[in-house]
Design a protein around this motif. Structure first.
Motif, PDB file in Angstrom:
ATOM      1  N   TYR A  47      -0.120  -8.994  -2.494  1.00  0.00           N
ATOM      2  CA  TYR A  47      -0.245  -9.927  -1.371  1.00  0.00           C
ATOM      3  C   TYR A  47       0.488  -9.393  -0.150  1.00  0.00           C
ATOM      4  O   TYR A  47       0.060  -9.564   0.991  1.00  0.00           O
ATOM      5  N   ALA A  51      -0.956  -8.709   3.613  1.00  0.00           N
ATOM      6  CA  ALA A  51      -0.282  -9.283   4.780  1.00  0.00           C
ATOM      7  C   ALA A  51       0.065  -8.195   5.796  1.00  0.00           C
ATOM      8  O   ALA A  51      -0.152  -8.363   7.008  1.00  0.00           O
ATOM      9  N   ASN A  54      -3.052  -6.938   7.610  1.00  0.00           N
ATOM     10  CA  ASN A  54      -3.454  -7.882   8.659  1.00  0.00           C
ATOM     11  C   ASN A  54      -2.588  -7.721   9.903  1.00  0.00           C
ATOM     12  O   ASN A  54      -3.071  -7.852  11.036  1.00  0.00           O
ATOM     13  N   ARG A 241       7.455  -9.290   8.798  1.00  0.00           N
ATOM     14  CA  ARG A 241       6.909  -8.877   7.511  1.00  0.00           C
ATOM     15  C   ARG A 241       7.136  -7.382   7.273  1.00  0.00           C
ATOM     16  O   ARG A 241       7.455  -6.952   6.161  1.00  0.00           O
ATOM     17  N   ALA A 257       5.328 -13.982   3.338  1.00  0.00           N
ATOM     18  CA  ALA A 257       4.030 -14.247   3.970  1.00  0.00           C
ATOM     19  C   ALA A 257       3.374 -15.485   3.374  1.00  0.00           C
ATOM     20  O   ALA A 257       2.749 -16.276   4.093  1.00  0.00           O
ATOM     21  N   GLN A 261       2.437 -18.904   5.350  1.00  0.00           N
ATOM     22  CA  GLN A 261       1.043 -19.317   5.374  1.00  0.00           C
ATOM     23  C   GLN A 261       0.929 -20.824   5.544  1.00  0.00           C
ATOM     24  O   GLN A 261      -0.059 -21.327   6.082  1.00  0.00           O
TER      25      GLN A 261
END
Length: 433
Positions: A47, A51, A54, A241, A257, A261
């Motif tokens: 994950y 993140a 992105n 992050r 992250a 969210q």
């Protein structure tokens, strides 16, 4: 009172805001609701890779798109549709130039980027195509927003999100592709909808072939000063992050992250409202009759204060319910995300307040001043995040995010009052019936 409520319901700002809230709620709810599935099939490290990727895409969007939507917004009510179409055609030239430059930079630093993101060269280079696709979709969306067509705006976003999520879940669950499946889903849907956007713009007469050197100069002149502003927003939303990944590991970044969210709960409300509020303010401030304009300004200020109070109250309630949401929403592997949610919610709330005041700064084309403020705040956040994460762990990034969001909001409020006078402190008039 009933008449006032009835008139309020019929007001175009309220009607459009409700439509934007509903459509954006659905759009944001889809990825939010699949979070349990993602946390079940993806380890925190996986994950975290998604993140971070992105964050990389969002950075490329800034440099490739240079916020070209802004010049469309500013000129939309000032020139006719044919000229807007010419502007958009010349924007494509600008995007081609910025894409070429970004491509060369990415190639030059490919090894460092690949190592930092923990992905292959194919994914690093694909990011350029994905980012360009998202810029093209943003141009189509801004036109619908300025035309005050929230249903078209929302339907487009919702269908793209459903496409993105469906592809991702198929690849992750059925083909067991882990983080690669999520990235491919994002990329495929972005490219598909970019083609759709170009077709829609062409069919609707918003893409007129006419090379204009002056337009290109105007685009660069207005939009380039916005790049530091956009970088500052990126830094505040994503740099933490990357810092956590570097100092505490990609798994810690994934948990962080996942916690942040939950800020989508506030984000979709503030962004949806701003989608309706911005064109309404631009139209209101364009009124030539000074008496009418003064009366409208008072109403705008009253409404802004009511909005801020309601937003902060809602954020407080959401933060109280955050532990319950985490316990019943995410996999046990992500239980530590609870400590980030409250900070994330209030950080996003102050970002929503900031958007209200930034509208006036954009209206008077003082984007350079806004860029300086936000860039300095973001630099301070990056520095403070690095220091705090180094000393107290990932929670330090959440502290920094909240503190700088509040500081940035206050400074932009002051700047907005200076560049475009509004009766913010004329309480005698504001409290009058």
């Amino acid at each position: 009172m009933r008449n006032k409520i009835g008139n309020l319901k019929k007001h175009p700002l309220v009607k459009n805001s409700v439509l934007y809230v509903i459509t954006d709620a659905v759009n944001k709810a889809v990825p939010f609701l699949i979070l349990p599935l993602l946390t079940h099939y993806l380890l925190p490290g996986d994950y975290g890779i998604v993140a971070n990727y992105n964050v990389y895409i969002n950075l490329l969007v800034i440099f490739i798109g240079i916020n070209v939507q802004s010049i469309i917004s500013i000129n939309f009510y000032r020139i006719d549709k044919a000229e807007i179409g010419k502007y958009i055609f010349n924007i494509l030239f600008v995007i081609a130039a910025t894409l070429t430059i970004c491509g060369l930079v990415v190639l030059l630093f490919n090894e460092q980027i690949r190592s930092f993101l923990s992905v292959s060269m194919t994914f690093v280079m694909s990011g350029l195509i994905i980012a360009t696709s998202q810029v093209l979709s943003a141009i189509n969306l801004i036109i619908w927003r300025l035309e005050e067509r929230p249903l078209y705006f929302g339907s487009y976003q919702i269908s793209q999100t459903v496409c993105d999520v469906t592809l991702s879940l198929i690849l992750i669950i059925m083909f067991q592709m882990s983080w690669q499946g999520r990235i491919i889903g994002i990329g495929a849907s972005s490219i598909l909808y970019a083609f759709l956007s170009v077709i829609i713009l062409w069919k609707r007469g918003y893409l007129n072939i006419s090379y204009n050197r002056q337009y290109i100069k105007d685009i660069f002149t207005f939009c380039l000063p916005l790049v530091p502003h956009a970088i500052s927003i990126w830094a505040r939303a994503g740099a933490d992050r990357l810092i956590i990944s570097n100092l505490a590991g990609v798994a810690a970044s994934g948990i962080y992250a996942a916690g942040f969210q939950f800020s989508l709960i506030i984000s979709f409300l503030t962004l949806a409202f701003n989608n309706a509020f911005t064109p309404f303010v631009y139209k209101t401030l364009s009124i030539s009759d000074q008496g009418v304009l003064d009366a409208k300004k008072q109403k705008l200020v009253k409404f802004t204060y009511l909005y801020i109070a309601s937003l902060l109250l809602l954020t407080f309630v959401a933060s109280l319910a955050s532990d319950l949401l985490i316990d019943n929403f995410l996999s046990e592997k992500y239980s530590d995300a609870k400590m980030y949610v409250g900070w994330a919610l209030f950080s996003q709330a102050f970002q929503g307040v900031y958007l209200m005041y930034a509208t006036y700064i954009f209206y008077v084309k003082r984007s350079a001043s806004l860029a300086i403020v936000t860039f300095m705040c973001s630099a301070l956040q990056v520095a403070s995040s690095y220091y705090l994460v180094s000393n107290i762990g990932p929670l330090g990034a959440a502290y920094s995010n909240f503190a700088i969001s509040l500081l940035n909001c206050i400074v932009v409020m002051i700047l907005s009052a200076r560049v475009y006078p509004m009766p913010w402190f004329n309480f005698r008039v504001l409290l009058a019936k």
